[in-house]
Motif scaffolding. Structure first.
Motif, PDB file in Angstrom:
ATOM      1  N   LYS A 140       0.846  -1.195   0.000  1.00  0.00           N
ATOM      2  CA  LYS A 140       0.000   0.000   0.000  1.00  0.00           C
ATOM      3  C   LYS A 140       0.882   1.245   0.000  1.00  0.00           C
ATOM      4  O   LYS A 140       1.895   1.286   0.691  1.00  0.00           O
ATOM      5  CB  LYS A 140      -0.866  -0.016   1.261  1.00  0.00           C
ATOM      6  CG  LYS A 140      -1.972   1.002   1.245  1.00  0.00           C
ATOM      7  CD  LYS A 140      -2.859   0.817   2.470  1.00  0.00           C
ATOM      8  CE  LYS A 140      -4.009   1.783   2.411  1.00  0.00           C
ATOM      9  NZ  LYS A 140      -5.271   1.159   2.802  1.00  0.00           N
TER      10      LYS A 140
ATOM     11  N   GLU B 232      -4.582  -1.336  -2.519  1.00  0.00           N
ATOM     12  CA  GLU B 232      -4.749  -2.469  -1.610  1.00  0.00           C
ATOM     13  C   GLU B 232      -3.891  -3.644  -2.077  1.00  0.00           C
ATOM     14  O   GLU B 232      -4.332  -4.478  -2.854  1.00  0.00           O
ATOM     15  CB  GLU B 232      -6.230  -2.861  -1.535  1.00  0.00           C
ATOM     16  CG  GLU B 232      -7.128  -1.762  -0.981  1.00  0.00           C
ATOM     17  CD  GLU B 232      -6.804  -1.395   0.458  1.00  0.00           C
ATOM     18  OE1 GLU B 232      -6.307  -2.264   1.198  1.00  0.00           O
ATOM     19  OE2 GLU B 232      -7.039  -0.232   0.835  1.00  0.00           O
TER      20      GLU B 232
ATOM     21  N   LEU C  98      -2.405  -8.136   0.940  1.00  0.00           N
ATOM     22  CA  LEU C  98      -3.365  -8.278   2.028  1.00  0.00           C
ATOM     23  C   LEU C  98      -3.333  -9.693   2.577  1.00  0.00           C
ATOM     24  O   LEU C  98      -3.512 -10.650   1.829  1.00  0.00           O
ATOM     25  CB  LEU C  98      -4.760  -7.955   1.501  1.00  0.00           C
ATOM     26  CG  LEU C  98      -4.890  -6.537   0.952  1.00  0.00           C
ATOM     27  CD1 LEU C  98      -6.064  -6.442   0.014  1.00  0.00           C
ATOM     28  CD2 LEU C  98      -4.997  -5.544   2.074  1.00  0.00           C
TER      29      LEU C  98
END
Lengths: 563, 200
Positions: free
Chosen positions: A288, A546, A549
């Protein structure tokens, strides 16, 4: 919105060649027109650099492909190199080409807010380029009064020896400004009004923010320069005395009006370049973007401060020393938000799983080289040291350490990154990497020697040092020659890029929709995107960065994926 | 997953709500354009201020140059301000009584034409008295700034006349009318500043 939906679903008949390539209102085609025009102008600007560097490296020798460089021709060539590279390469490619191509795709709409104004913008831009290049052919030749066009040199044909060229130069710049004003209005309105549903202010990719802020800075600063240019035009053609001290004018007035535009202009081209680099770093670090909001606020800070630093170009022009103190402080202040941006990029890299594909190499190259440009600027921004360094090759080297990363390195980063989207094919990675090293290493070979000659006192805009006893310094000639050889190597490596660019268009590996596994909306459409871009207009559910993750199958989460 | 969906729904609902409140494209575009125009005139006015402050001998207007017709231009300024008020009323009437609105718009255009014509008469007189672009920096700045404003006034008159003709033909585009009005008000509001700085 209903209008857009209908539009996207339309079946258009295949238009003819002229309508498709020259009269299109499709933002992607207009972006390509800007890109190819800008690349052609870059080749001309590069050739001009070759001409005057040959004169510096091998004084008064015949330059292959040009001939003997006389003093007058030297002035024309350096003036046009600066003008072309800033106004006809950096601006059209960084803002107009990338802006036109990416704004609708990245904010999720089918086209610009004013497609026909967009087409008009390119046509005026093309006209401006033709006027500028045409000035090479008129009597006396192209403008030879330096790209900053200071009067009285620029105001009188008797001084600059290029009376027609000077007027055509002003005309071309004015036309180009009209083109970019139209484009700028279009960009800002599009981003404010046409974003995909769900895309809030802080979901806009940072590149789009930076392009919009750049156009806002441009539009806010262009007015005074246009005012100044009209006055200069009248001085040239109607014998008025706006800049003539004998008749109540003031030559310094032009410098204020020019740099009030000229310094924000630096940030006009810097911001899109920083934006391109930010997008690439986030994708290839699989992380990010660090401090999205800090980045945004820093950019706003840069934009606002850029309006109060202009007189640092005039420390030796006879301005009040107290004013010089103020501008030294503001100039050093602006390095804070810019440094903040660089720190945020480095923080994004920290702990990422970095992939060194060609676009990432360019992005990292940008950071490294731009850093040198920024640090050397501190000496020029301080009025004390500037008195010695002003108008020396130290300034030239500093300027190119900022502008080559902006106009060349970040553009290569952007082209190699979005090439699969633009042309539906991948570029060759090996050639890309050879081209990268073949550009960045010679770039340093060109400009590090110029820092040294500048510190030793070499003045800029001097066609032959041997002609001036106090400027001669034969001991520095090997540095000047080294720099020229660096340029020759750098230019010859560009052939690899040109080959790779056109060869890959037909023979590259077919690109899928999302070859870099990125999250932003332009990667959700086929490569190349069809007319109307999105088969179904997307809805945005989250921010643009994003990556990495935990707990998800993929390490990235596209902006338009509901879950 | 249900909480996820509700966030999604609220986002879409928010987007729908904001899109209804959006400023139309042409109005937004005009606002940005007017902002650049303000900077253009700011450039001209600051240049003029510097020339005035640093004039040789400290006398402005320079010796031998005619004075500008301050009183006649004051009347002219009033006519231009009146045009903005008429247009404002025209805009308000648009919702209730279109016929009367169109009359006000026509009156505003007439005021605009009267302003430009009277300025032209004034220019001819000044040229006869020996104030030209090359006679002094006073003359150069006068014709440059007032001329730039006159060009804008002519553009505003053409634009508003076009909107008026379209409305008469029954083609009323609210956003286009709004954008033209913004430009008109800009031309009107920038004038008193010019009057105060250049004439007085």
């Amino acid at each position: 919105m209903s209008e857009q939906v209908q539009h996207a679903g339309h079946d258009h008949p295949e238009p003819g060649f002229f309508l498709k390539y020259c009269w299109s209102t499709d933002h992607k085609m207009i972006a390509m027109q800007y890109l190819f025009t800008g690349m052609a102008m870059a080749m001309i600007g590069g050739f001009l650099a070759y001409v005057f560097r040959m004169q510096q490296g091998f004084p008064n020798h015949y330059v292959p492909g040009f001939g003997l460089v006389t003093p007058g021709r030297y002035n024309e060539v350096v003036t046009m190199h600066g003008t072309i590279m800033i106004f006809w390469v950096a601006m059209p490619v960084l803002i107009a080409a990338f802006g036109n191509y990416l704004i609708p795709l990245m904010i999720g709409c089918d086209d610009m807010a004013f497609p026909r104004i967009n087409r008009l913008s390119y046509q005026i831009f093309l006209l401006s380029a033709i006027v500028l290049l045409g000035s090479f052919l008129v009597k006396g030749g192209a403008f030879g009064g330096a790209w900053t066009a200071y009067p009285p040199l620029s105001a009188s044909g008797a001084y600059n020896l290029t009376p027609i060229g000077a007027t055509l130069w002003l005309l071309a710049v004015a036309l180009e400004f009209v083109a970019f004003l139209l484009g700028g209005i279009n960009f800002t309105v599009t981003v404010m009004n046409s974003r995909a549903p769900g895309m809030k202010m802080f979901d806009i990719p940072i590149l789009i923010w930076m392009i919009v802020l750049a156009t806002v800075i441009f539009m806010a600063s262009a007015g005074p320069l246009i005012a100044g240019a009209v006055m200069l035009l009248f001085d040239q053609t109607m014998a008025t005395g706006f800049y003539d001290p004998v008749r109540g004018g003031d030559p310094l007035l032009w410098q204020h009006l020019f740099w009030f535009f000229g310094h924000p202009e630096v940030y006009v081209v810097l911001l899109p370049a920083m934006g391109i680099v930010a997008e690439i770093i986030a994708v290839f670090a699989r992380k990010k973007l660090f401090g999205y909001k800090s980045m945004l606020y820093s950019t706003w800070g840069v934009g606002i401060l850029s309006f109060v630093v202009w007189a640092h170009h005039q420390f030796v022009a006879g301005i009040d020393p107290r004013m010089a103190n103020v501008f030294t402080v503001t100039t050093l202040l602006i390095s804070i938000p810019v440094a903040e941006l660089v720190f945020l990029y480095i923080a994004t890299l920290y702990g990422g799983s970095i992939r060194l594909d060609t676009p990432m190499l360019w992005a990292l190259g940008f950071l490294a080289e731009f850093l040198i440009g920024g640090v050397t600027g501190i000496f020029l921004g301080s009025s004390g040291t500037d008195i010695y360094l002003h108008d020396t090759y130290f300034l030239i080297a500093h300027f190119h350490y900022t502008f080559v990363p902006i106009a060349i390195i970040s553009v290569f980063a952007g082209i190699t990154f979005w090439y699969p989207k633009m042309f539906g094919r991948m570029m060759n990675e090996t050639l890309g990497k050879i081209h990268f090293w073949g550009t960045v290493i010679p770039f340093n070979v060109i400009f590090i020697p110029l820092f040294m000659t500048g510190m030793a006192g070499d003045q800029r805009r001097i066609y032959s040092y041997a002609q001036f006893a106090e400027q001669s310094r034969p001991a520095l000639q090997h540095l000047r020659t080294t720099s020229t050889i660096g340029l020759l190597v750098m230019l010859s490596f560009q052939l690899i890029f040109i080959f790779n660019f056109f060869w890959s268009m037909r023979n590259g590996k077919r690109a899928e929709a999302n070859p870099w596994r990125s999250t932003t909306l332009e990667w959700t459409v086929p490569s190349p995107p069809p007319h109307g871009n999105f088969a179904e207009l997307p809805t945005v559910y989250r921010g643009p960065y994003e990556y990495g993750l935990p707990g998800r199958a993929d390490d990235y989460w596209p902006q338009n994926a509901p879950n | 997953m249900s909480s996820q969906t509700s966030i999604t729904d609220s986002r879409v609902a928010l987007a729908a709500k904001t899109s209804a409140k959006r400023v139309p494209n042409s109005v937004l575009g005009m606002i940005i354009f007017v902002a650049t125009e303000i900077m253009f005139f700011a450039g001209l006015m600051s240049a003029h201020t510097i020339a005035k402050a640093t004039v040789l001998g400290g006398v402005w207007p320079p010796a031998g140059q005619p004075r500008l017709p301050v009183e006649r231009t004051a009347i002219n300024t009033t006519i231009l301000l009146l045009s903005a008020i008429l247009l404002l009323i025209g805009n308000r009437r648009m919702r209730t009584d279109r016929e009367s609105a169109l009359r006000y718009i026509a009156a505003a255009i007439a005021c605009g034409i009267a302003f430009v014509s009277l300025q032209g008469v004034e220019w001819v007189a000044l040229l006869r008295e020996g104030l030209t672009m090359t006679s002094s920096s006073h003359g150069a700045f006068f014709y440059l700034i007032v001329g730039a404003h006159a060009l804008h006034a002519v553009a505003a008159i053409i634009a508003l006349t076009w909107v008026y003709v379209m409305m008469r033909a029954g083609k009323f585009v609210p956003s286009r009318f709004a954008a033209t009005q913004i430009f008109w008000y800009f031309v009107v509001v920038v004038w008193p500043v010019i009057y105060l700085r250049v004439y007085l």
